[in-house]
Design an enzyme around this catalytic site. Structure first.
Site, PDB file in Angstrom:
ATOM      1  N   GLY A  67      72.441  58.812  66.481  1.00 43.35           N
ATOM      2  CA  GLY A  67      73.984  59.410  65.988  1.00 43.35           C
ATOM      3  C   GLY A  67      74.092  60.888  65.839  1.00 43.35           C
ATOM      4  N   GLN A  68      73.004  61.509  66.358  1.00 40.46           N
ATOM      5  CA  GLN A  68      73.024  62.951  66.298  1.00 40.46           C
ATOM      6  C   GLN A  68      73.364  63.761  67.575  1.00 40.46           C
ATOM      7  OE1 GLN A  68      69.712  64.892  64.557  1.00 40.46           O
ATOM      8  NE2 GLN A  68      69.343  63.196  62.886  1.00 40.46           N
ATOM      9  N   LYS A  91      72.398  61.624  74.092  1.00 38.51           N
ATOM     10  CA  LYS A  91      73.325  62.275  74.972  1.00 38.51           C
ATOM     11  C   LYS A  91      72.614  63.557  75.581  1.00 38.51           C
ATOM     12  CE  LYS A  91      77.985  64.102  75.118  1.00 38.51           C
ATOM     13  NZ  LYS A  91      79.277  64.595  74.420  1.00 38.51           N
ATOM     14  N   TYR A 103      77.732  55.415  77.599  1.00 38.61           N
ATOM     15  CA  TYR A 103      77.543  56.205  78.973  1.00 38.61           C
ATOM     16  C   TYR A 103      78.814  56.505  79.472  1.00 38.61           C
ATOM     17  CZ  TYR A 103      72.799  54.801  78.726  1.00 38.61           C
ATOM     18  OH  TYR A 103      71.494  54.734  78.422  1.00 38.61           O
TER      19      TYR A 103
END
Lengths: 235, 234
Positions: free
Chosen positions: B178-179, B183, B213
């Site tokens: 979640g940080q 990504k 994605y």
């Protein structure tokens, strides 16, 4: 014992094939010729030009240097050779040696040195868990005769011998039926195949480092992350 | 019923003292490309073939190209946090690919992924084009020097170094999710791949992470291109 015979009955003459898994049998000039004759591109979204006669579209020629690198780093390389047909060149002079010549042509078996490259396929793998099959090509006038399937089966056999069972392939609509016939199907885990297609925003200025061409696609290169330890720290 | 006849047409030119296989092919008139070995020799032959295949077979394929530039593995500190008790925690990204297989197994257990044979995982990591990792490094405030380093994320890509690449195994520790770390991992992979002009970047996403994605610039089934997997039928 599995003898690779020409499977079809559509051609009048049966032609023996030679399948090889030795990458050194593939000569790059033959391979590029095969790709061009089959209108095959290594890019998933190829650039299409109009041919000189203007009546059909041809794909751009493959980059030979990249092709050489790709072959070096492919775990499995399969090539199929066939004797080139001499039907147009037969001089029907019934001299003393024509019988001997024809006999020699028939008896000497086809190999990579005297045959023409008619089919090709390769697989890229991490030699542990997974593999993916790419670039299955057969000359158009020799298609639908089982050569492509033979290529895929040979690739599968080599991969299974290396204990790799997670074998995938990306295929377009036209290739789906071919791979289904070779024993491929949708993923049992229900995963979706995705490809990176992010283009730079329209009307933006970008330098050549930030975008890459892949066939007719323009891909945006993500920004590099800043290294926090090198930036000036506060406190 | 499957009859598996393994023809070492490729490896025989390097590893073994077998006669030239094309001789055999020629004996059968150029038609046969597979051959059965006598059963009594098959066992030892299979063992030697198997060890050859497991022994980093790609080393026979990859010849060092002097003009191929090697990317220097980078280490980038992405996040630096100071805890209340004074310890500094750094999240460090690395593309060097030094992953302990058992650390990775522990991480996969945390996420709930099935376990895979460690030897296969080690081989896969070694032969991947790029392995990007995230480590959490805790430095104690008293500058003692004993840092705690823990693997918290990984992503890897296989490629033929020229045209195609596939991203596998993107994993981030649940307590660090979640940080934007996942990504960052994938973006670094894409960046490294595109810089080498590798244009076909693909991956196979579970239904739950398709949106993740999509957010990164991936398109599902673009222009009808689908992924298919092999199902052996016995």
């Amino acid at each position: 014992m599995e003898i690779v015979r020409n499977i079809t009955t559509t051609t009048t003459t049966t032609r023996p094939l030679f399948i090889s898994t030795n990458p050194s049998h593939v000569k790059l000039n033959q391979l590029t010729h095969l790709f061009t004759s089959s209108h095959f591109s290594t890019h998933r979204f190829p650039n299409l030009h109009y041919s000189s006669s203007g009546n059909h579209r041809v794909v751009e020629a493959v980059n030979v240097d990249k092709l050489r690198i790709a072959l070096l780093h492919s775990s499995v390389v399969v090539s199929v050779f066939c004797k080139p047909s001499h039907s147009s060149e037969n001089n029907n002079n019934n001299d003393m040696f024509s019988f001997g010549r024809e006999l020699m042509e028939r008896v000497v078996p086809v190999s990579e040195s005297n045959g023409e490259l008619v089919g090709f396929g390769r697989a890229v793998s991490d030699n542990g868990l997974t593999a993916s099959i790419h670039d299955i090509v057969v000359l158009p006038w020799l298609q639908r005769m089982g050569i492509g399937r033979k290529i895929v089966q040979r690739i599968l056999r080599v991969l299974v011998a290396r204990d790799i069972y997670d074998i995938g392939a990306l295929c377009s609509e036209k290739e789906r039926l071919f791979f289904e016939a070779c024993g491929f199907g949708d993923d049992i885990l229900g995963s979706t195949a995705m490809m990176y297609t992010r283009a730079p925003p329209a009307l933006s200025h970008y330098n050549s480092q930030d975008v890459k061409h892949a066939g007719r696609m323009l891909l945006l290169v993500p920004q590099s992350r800043q290294d926090l330890s090198s930036s000036t720290t506060n406190d | 019923m499957i009859t598996l006849s393994y023809s070492p047409l490729y490896c025989s030119t390097r590893n073994f003292q077998l006669p030239n296989p094309s001789l055999f092919a020629n004996l059968y008139g150029g038609l046969a490309v597979t051959k059965r070995y006598p059963l009594r020799a098959a066992a030892s032959l299979w063992d030697s073939m198997r060890s050859s295949f497991l022994n980093n077979n790609t080393s026979q394929l990859i010849e060092p190209l002097p003009d191929e530039e090697e990317e220097v593995p980078q280490e980038i500190v992405l996040v630096e946090k100071t805890q209340p008790d004074g310890t500094i925690e750094q999240l460090m990204f690395s593309s060097g690919g030094d992953v302990d297989v058992y650390d990775l197994q522990a991480l996969c257990d945390k996420v709930g992924w099935p376990r895979r044979p460690p030897s296969k995982v080690a081989a896969a990591l070694k032969n991947s084009y790029m392995v990007a990792t995230l480590h959490s490094i805790r430095k104690s405030p008293d500058a003692e020097g004993n840092d705690q380093k823990e693997l918290i994320g990984m992503a890897r890509a296989t490629s033929d170094h020229a045209f195609n690449a596939t991203i596998w195994d993107v994993i981030v520790d649940p307590s660090y999710q979640g940080q934007g770390l996942g990504k960052a991992l994938v973006e670094q992979l894409i960046r490294a791949l595109l810089r080498r002009d590798i244009g076909n970047i693909s991956l196979f996403a579970d239904s739950k992470v398709v949106d993740f994605y999509k957010n990164l610039g991936f398109e599902p089934d673009p222009e009808g291109i689908k992924g298919m997997f092999w199902y052996p039928r016995y």
